[in-house]
Design a protein around this motif. Structure first.
Motif, PDB file in Angstrom:
ATOM      1  N   THR A 275      -3.908  -1.387  -4.729  1.00 13.22           N
ATOM      2  CA  THR A 275      -2.458  -1.466  -4.538  1.00 13.22           C
ATOM      3  C   THR A 275      -2.109  -2.308  -3.321  1.00 13.22           C
ATOM      4  OG1 THR A 275      -2.748   0.750  -3.625  1.00 13.22           O
ATOM      5  CG2 THR A 275      -1.662   0.602  -5.744  1.00 13.22           C
ATOM      6  N   ARG A 288      -3.953  -0.472 -11.618  1.00 12.01           N
ATOM      7  CA  ARG A 288      -3.312   0.548 -10.781  1.00 12.01           C
ATOM      8  C   ARG A 288      -3.223   1.875 -11.521  1.00 12.01           C
ATOM      9  NH1 ARG A 288       1.427  -1.962  -7.315  1.00 12.01           N
ATOM     10  NH2 ARG A 288       0.281  -3.683  -6.451  1.00 12.01           N
ATOM     11  N   PRO A 289      -3.064   2.994 -10.875  1.00 15.66           N
ATOM     12  CA  PRO A 289      -3.121   3.186  -9.439  1.00 15.66           C
ATOM     13  C   PRO A 289      -4.564   3.292  -8.940  1.00 15.66           C
ATOM     14  CG  PRO A 289      -2.745   5.288 -10.498  1.00 15.66           C
ATOM     15  CD  PRO A 289      -2.807   4.242 -11.599  1.00 15.66           C
ATOM     16  N   CYS A 603       0.780   0.897  -1.089  1.00 16.95           N
ATOM     17  CA  CYS A 603       1.402   2.211  -1.293  1.00 16.95           C
ATOM     18  C   CYS A 603       0.420   3.364  -1.076  1.00 16.95           C
ATOM     19  CB  CYS A 603       2.037   2.300  -2.673  1.00 16.95           C
ATOM     20  SG  CYS A 603       0.852   2.082  -4.002  1.00 16.95           S
ATOM     21  N   TYR A 609       6.629   2.035  -3.635  1.00 17.80           N
ATOM     22  CA  TYR A 609       7.700   1.038  -3.734  1.00 17.80           C
ATOM     23  C   TYR A 609       8.093   0.792  -5.187  1.00 17.80           C
ATOM     24  CZ  TYR A 609       3.373  -1.712  -3.956  1.00 17.80           C
ATOM     25  OH  TYR A 609       2.108  -2.162  -4.257  1.00 17.80           O
ATOM     26  N   VAL A 613       4.050   1.895 -12.286  1.00 22.61           N
ATOM     27  CA  VAL A 613       2.839   2.339 -12.983  1.00 22.61           C
ATOM     28  C   VAL A 613       2.739   3.861 -13.062  1.00 22.61           C
ATOM     29  CG1 VAL A 613       0.324   2.438 -12.820  1.00 22.61           C
ATOM     30  CG2 VAL A 613       1.489   0.270 -12.539  1.00 22.61           C
ATOM     31  N   CYS A 614       2.902   4.532 -11.925  1.00 22.47           N
ATOM     32  CA  CYS A 614       2.638   5.980 -11.929  1.00 22.47           C
ATOM     33  C   CYS A 614       3.579   6.744 -12.860  1.00 22.47           C
ATOM     34  CB  CYS A 614       2.651   6.526 -10.507  1.00 22.47           C
ATOM     35  SG  CYS A 614       1.278   5.849  -9.548  1.00 22.47           S
ATOM     36  N   PRO A 615       4.911   6.549 -12.768  1.00 21.42           N
ATOM     37  CA  PRO A 615       5.762   7.281 -13.702  1.00 21.42           C
ATOM     38  C   PRO A 615       5.557   6.869 -15.157  1.00 21.42           C
ATOM     39  CG  PRO A 615       7.080   5.805 -12.306  1.00 21.42           C
ATOM     40  CD  PRO A 615       5.695   5.820 -11.752  1.00 21.42           C
ATOM     41  N   ILE A 621      -1.694   8.056  -7.449  1.00 21.54           N
ATOM     42  CA  ILE A 621      -2.742   7.581  -6.557  1.00 21.54           C
ATOM     43  C   ILE A 621      -3.666   8.750  -6.229  1.00 21.54           C
ATOM     44  CG2 ILE A 621      -3.097   6.820  -4.165  1.00 21.54           C
ATOM     45  CD1 ILE A 621      -1.428   4.647  -4.800  1.00 21.54           C
TER      46      ILE A 621
END
Ligand code: SF4
Length: 636
Positions: A275, A288-289, A603, A609, A613-615, A621
């Motif tokens: 990241t 990612r993550p 991040c 920021y 990707v995560c949602p 992470i």
């Protein structure tokens, strides 16, 4: 029904080819299962020569996972060199696996792992030698499902016509899921034939089947839309992310090559994803993550891998290995463990900071002191800001000064040429930087025996990165800037002889650019190149720019339109229906910030920021420190 080995026929050809050992299989830790013991069979291909393909981690991991799965077998196949290809054609010997020398066409799946687009023509050779029709639409129920994976599969559109399916992201779990879909379909008596099998895979949303998507174009050639042509198929296909690397501690039984290969070591992936936000880096964006493997699992994998393979070098792999939250403890623990043995450690990718010198010292405690490699990527401060590689000249000089003061004599610096917004002076700044590095080394050591090697690659804008909209630099510009840089380095009486200079001309990058951001119309170029004898395009001695350009002309494809043209924000990109998790608006914003000089922090250590990707992927992470130790150790 059992499938016979083609080895007796192959064996007769081997005395007539170069490096015959690469085709014989039987490596330590390779697996051969009874054909009838499995009802789902995979042929796994790395579309390059054995010496490049064997060390590939992706193939090695899937090979083990699938062979561990009950009722499943997996064998490996590599690209054969043109000398053997010619003989195989004249003697009617089909593409084979190196494990049991079974014909590839007999398998249920041919899974091809693409690290780079330059392997596309080698896939066509393998299909043709196997007797599998090149075009997916011409394949029948007896042909394997041709499935692409690897980083290039994040835009498989240029090879869409040759593929039945593609998978995005981590392969561990999805390869098992695909196996079970095939098993069920076969157990049911193959209802609906090949089409239904592909539909079952596509419906899941995790396997991309190109033929279930239609592409419409505007009159000016841009894509109007990519839409599913069957109601059951999702509009977007998502990537796969393994969240707990400790649950997948592969390779457990590393393959030990019979012939010389590009890497001969046991590699452990210490984390996946990055990241740091380098805007040119497709690998960082699409993986990612960040997910770290724990220090205890790394320790156990190293111990087991060395024992199983007998390798005397361990590589700690990742996109930026020094970023592991417990890398200091990992390095010290392993250096302690293997001190006094013949096992050495290596850390392939290093960041520009003094911490890395400590790490390098740990790693070289038990082995050779090879050169240190750093990748500032951009020659000028301005350029490094554009690409979000936040390394200052002071950082670099401080780091190399530390390295030279601690006994290192060789520093390698890696850069790119042709980056967005680049001017001649940004490339010439590389020469200044190299000279400052040498000067720092001479001042620190009081010796003139100091070397700095500058290595330069051509920049290629990649899908799913902020630079996916950027114009690629034409090869004339890249060549002109590289020549000016070379002249500036060579012409310097004081430093010229201390600086090594390695670069390639700009032409291969243009072909890579065409294949990276191409759409389905580029498939005709790949096919024409292959028909004209194109093989091993990643090898400079086999690559022919003229062949690619002639093929593009024949296919009516305007190479400049695909490469040196900047895209508008709302242009539909060929890979927009393939979801790497990154928010398109965020990517566009980051592209705008690149031009205006905005920076993005990592991040892992600063607030999220919202790259998306995560949602989107339901991931997060995963980093330490865990506070655990590498101990307890088995005494070596
Ligand atoms: S969504 Fe946030 S935390 Fe996740 S990778 Fe993107 S920026 Fe980092």
């Amino acid at each position: 029904m059992s499938v016979e080995s083609i080895f007796p026929r192959l064996e007769a050809l081997l005395p007539k080819v170069q490096k015959p050992i690469q085709y014989v299989g039987g490596e330590l830790n390779s697996t051969v299962k009874e054909w009838d013991s499995a009802d789902v069979r995979w042929a796994l291909m790395y579309p390059d020569a054995y010496e490049v393909g064997l060390p590939n981690q992706g193939v090695a991991i899937l090979y083990e996972i699938l062979n561990e799965l009950p009722g499943t077998l997996a064998e490996r196949t590599y690209a054969v060199w043109p000398d053997l290809e010619k003989l195989m054609r004249s003697e009617g010997v089909p593409q084979f696996t190196v494990d049991a020398h079974r014909p590839v066409r007999a398998f249920d799946v041919l899974g091809v792992s693409f690290s780079t687009e330059l392997g596309y023509t080698n896939m066509l050779t393998a299909l043709d030698l196997a007797g599998i029709p090149l075009s997916a639409v011409d394949r029948g129920d007896d042909d394997p499902i041709v499935l692409a994976g690897g980083h290039a599969a994040f835009n498989p559109e240029p090879i869409a016509d040759f593929l039945d399916a593609a998978v995005l992201g981590d392969g561990e779990q999805i390869s098992i899921a695909i196996t079970e879909v095939i098993r069920e379909w076969k157990a049911e008596g193959r209802p609906g034939g090949r089409d239904e099998l592909l539909m079952r895979l596509a419906e899941s949303g995790g396997v991309y089947v190109p033929k279930f998507y239609d592409v419409d174009y505007h009159a000016d050639g841009r894509i109007k839309r990519v839409a599913p042509n069957r109601p059951e198929v999702p509009w977007r296909v998502h990537k796969h992310t393994v969240m707990d690397l400790d649950e997948w501690p592969y390779p457990k039984k590393p393959l030990v090559p019979l012939a010389e290969t590009v890497h001969e070591r046991f590699s452990v992936e210490i984390f996946r994803g990055c990241t740091r936000g380098c805007r040119f880096c497709q690998a960082g964006m699409i993986t990612r993550p960040v997910r770290e493997r724990s220090i205890t699992t790394i320790g156990a994998m190293v111990e087991n891998g060395i024992k199983q393979s007998g390798f005397n070098e361990v590589g700690l792999l990742s996109l930026s290995s020094a970023d592991h939250s417990e890398i200091g403890d990992v390095a010290k623990g392993l250096a302690d463990r293997y001190e006094g043995t013949n096992t050495s450690l290596s850390l392939p990718s290093t960041r520009v900071d003094a911490f890395n010198i400590d790490l390098a010292n740990e790693f070289s405690r038990n082995g050779r002191r090879s050169g240190l490699t750093f990748a500032p990527e951009g020659g000028s401060e301005r350029m490094r800001k554009v690409i979000n590689k936040m390394v200052t000249e002071e950082d670099l000089i401080r780091t190399v000064t530390t390295a030279y003061s601690q006994g290192w004599r060789q520093v390698k610096l890696y850069f790119m040429c042709g980056l967005p917004t680049e001017q001649d002076e940004d490339v010439l700044a590389i020469a200044d930087l190299a000279k400052k590095v040498i000067r720092a080394g001479r001042e620190t050591t009081g010796s003139r025996d100091i070397r700095c090697t500058v290595s330069i690659g051509g920049f290629v804008p990649k899908p799913h990165t902020p630079f996916q909209w950027a114009a690629q630099a034409d090869h004339e510009t890249v060549d002109r800037r590289l020549k000016a840089l070379r002249d500036s380095l060579r012409g310097d009486r004081e430093f010229g002889r201390a600086v090594g200079f390695r670069y390639h001309d700009g032409k291969p990058s243009i072909v890579e650019g065409l294949l990276s951001r191409g759409d389905r119309r580029v498939g005709a170029v790949i096919r024409a190149v292959w028909e004209d004898g194109g093989r091993f395009d990643g090898w400079s001695e086999h690559f022919s720019y003229e062949r690619w350009m002639a093929a593009a002309e024949k296919a009516g494809v305007d190479v400049d339109w695909y490469t040196i043209r900047e895209r508008e924000e709302n242009e539909v990109l060929p890979w927009d229906h393939l979801d790497a998790g990154l928010d398109r608006e965020w990517l566009w914003q980051d592209w705008q910030e690149a031009v205006s000089g905005g920076e993005v922090e990592d991040c892992r250590w600063t607030p999220c920021y919202d790259c998306g990707v995560c949602p989107t992927m339901g991931t997060e992470i995963q980093i330490g420190p865990t506070g655990r130790k590498l101990l307890p150790l088995t005494v070596v």
